[in-house]
Design a protein around this motif. Sequence first.
Motif, PDB file in Angstrom:
ATOM      1  N   GLY A 283       8.929  -2.388  -5.466  1.00  0.00           N
ATOM      2  CA  GLY A 283       9.759  -1.236  -5.791  1.00  0.00           C
ATOM      3  C   GLY A 283       8.892  -0.091  -5.617  1.00  0.00           C
ATOM      4  O   GLY A 283       9.679   1.072  -5.654  1.00  0.00           O
ATOM      5  N   LEU A 284       7.825   0.025  -6.105  1.00  0.00           N
ATOM      6  CA  LEU A 284       6.947   1.053  -5.869  1.00  0.00           C
ATOM      7  C   LEU A 284       6.232   1.243  -4.674  1.00  0.00           C
ATOM      8  O   LEU A 284       5.316   2.098  -4.451  1.00  0.00           O
ATOM      9  N   ALA A 285       6.358   0.473  -3.646  1.00  0.00           N
ATOM     10  CA  ALA A 285       5.738   0.389  -2.255  1.00  0.00           C
ATOM     11  C   ALA A 285       5.810   1.819  -1.665  1.00  0.00           C
ATOM     12  O   ALA A 285       6.971   2.176  -1.635  1.00  0.00           O
ATOM     13  N   LYS A 286       5.010   1.687  -0.812  1.00  0.00           N
ATOM     14  CA  LYS A 286       5.168   3.000   0.169  1.00  0.00           C
ATOM     15  C   LYS A 286       4.759   2.453   1.445  1.00  0.00           C
ATOM     16  O   LYS A 286       3.612   1.833   1.934  1.00  0.00           O
ATOM     17  N   LEU A 287       5.447   2.696   2.552  1.00  0.00           N
ATOM     18  CA  LEU A 287       5.256   2.405   4.018  1.00  0.00           C
ATOM     19  C   LEU A 287       4.590   3.680   4.608  1.00  0.00           C
ATOM     20  O   LEU A 287       4.894   4.569   4.414  1.00  0.00           O
ATOM     21  N   CYS A 288       3.797   3.291   5.460  1.00  0.00           N
ATOM     22  CA  CYS A 288       2.842   4.347   6.361  1.00  0.00           C
ATOM     23  C   CYS A 288       2.513   3.575   7.669  1.00  0.00           C
ATOM     24  O   CYS A 288       2.283   2.471   7.862  1.00  0.00           O
ATOM     25  N   THR A 289       2.106   4.367   8.529  1.00  0.00           N
ATOM     26  CA  THR A 289       1.567   3.958   9.834  1.00  0.00           C
ATOM     27  C   THR A 289      -0.059   3.402   9.399  1.00  0.00           C
ATOM     28  O   THR A 289      -0.550   3.918   8.541  1.00  0.00           O
ATOM     29  N   ARG A 290      -0.267   2.465  10.409  1.00  0.00           N
ATOM     30  CA  ARG A 290      -1.650   2.097  10.344  1.00  0.00           C
ATOM     31  C   ARG A 290      -2.607   2.926  10.673  1.00  0.00           C
ATOM     32  O   ARG A 290      -3.862   2.666  10.244  1.00  0.00           O
ATOM     33  N   LYS A 291      -2.499   4.098  11.229  1.00  0.00           N
ATOM     34  CA  LYS A 291      -3.358   5.237  11.576  1.00  0.00           C
ATOM     35  C   LYS A 291      -3.447   6.160  10.183  1.00  0.00           C
ATOM     36  O   LYS A 291      -4.690   6.683  10.440  1.00  0.00           O
TER      37      LYS A 291
END
Length: 337
Positions: A145-153
């Motif tokens: 629920g508190l996760a954040k998605l981001c690019t691997r770069k």
Amino acid sequence: MTNRFKDKLGEGGFGGVYKGELSDGRAVAVKILKASKGDEEEFINEVASISQTSHVNVVSLLGYCLDGSKRALIYDFMPNGSLEKYIYGDGSLLGLNKLYQIAVGIAKGLEYLHRGCNTRILHFDIKPHNILLDEEFCPKISDFGLAKLCTRKESIVSMLGARGTIGYIAPEVISRSFGGVSHKSDVYSYGMMVLEMVGGRKNVKEEVSHTSEIYFPYWAYQHVQLDDDLKLHGIIDIEEEETARKMILVGLWCIQTDPAQRPSMSKVIDMLEGSLVLEIPPKPLLCTPYCSGRHSLNTQAMPLNASVISSSSSSLCSTEESANFIGTATKDGTFQK
């Protein structure tokens, strides 16, 4: 599916979890999200994060339900519940070798989230409560629920406010003066959790005979530095003593205040499974915000000056820099600014 919500498995900061059964007889866990201001973001985060994952150490999302303001997530049922049931006090019934295997499994799950997905996933709430155990005690990382998605770069991520659970939040998540927020913030939370696993206690504990024992990471550091007998509950032989020492050293490296000094999860796995002699890390400088009393969190706003442990004096002190935030803490300790 849930038989009118009769079998409640637990309660978290964002809702209750109930045991259910699919039409084919398969047991499932159904998470019902509370109707609150942030539940839509919580729901989207969890679905978006878990739907991209497939790993033995990450819980599987089987489906979800969205009906107006009602939201539910359906997961595989984990018969042994959460890790927190097995690691504190005399209830540490799994034995150190099993806890070590669980720590390795969690590390592999986190390494997958950080490097194995097309989109990097930062969890931001790694703690014993969010580690579920299947019938063979294989650990599964849960609650995104508190996760954040981001690019691997992206090495540093932008984030408004702080998020996580008191006692496991990395310093930089609370105050950017400690550094940028990144996957190393999960590493810190993992380290705090591993130290609790090997210590069989909360990292901050007032009910101790000596003040040097209040903050377990500092106590553990002193003992490994002097190569003393750890005298931890449940250790039965020299092999387990060495396993405990390894887990402590890994945990201490993970909770370094400077994110740059923390190892990546790939390195953590090498440290745990490898045969190399681990160096003693720098002394731990502080812990995450600490609440007085019995450490039960007030559901009101957290104070600007939260107490922390000073490793140089083994006593409680106060610092604005390490806790310069106001946020809301739920009853289970989950915090979001």
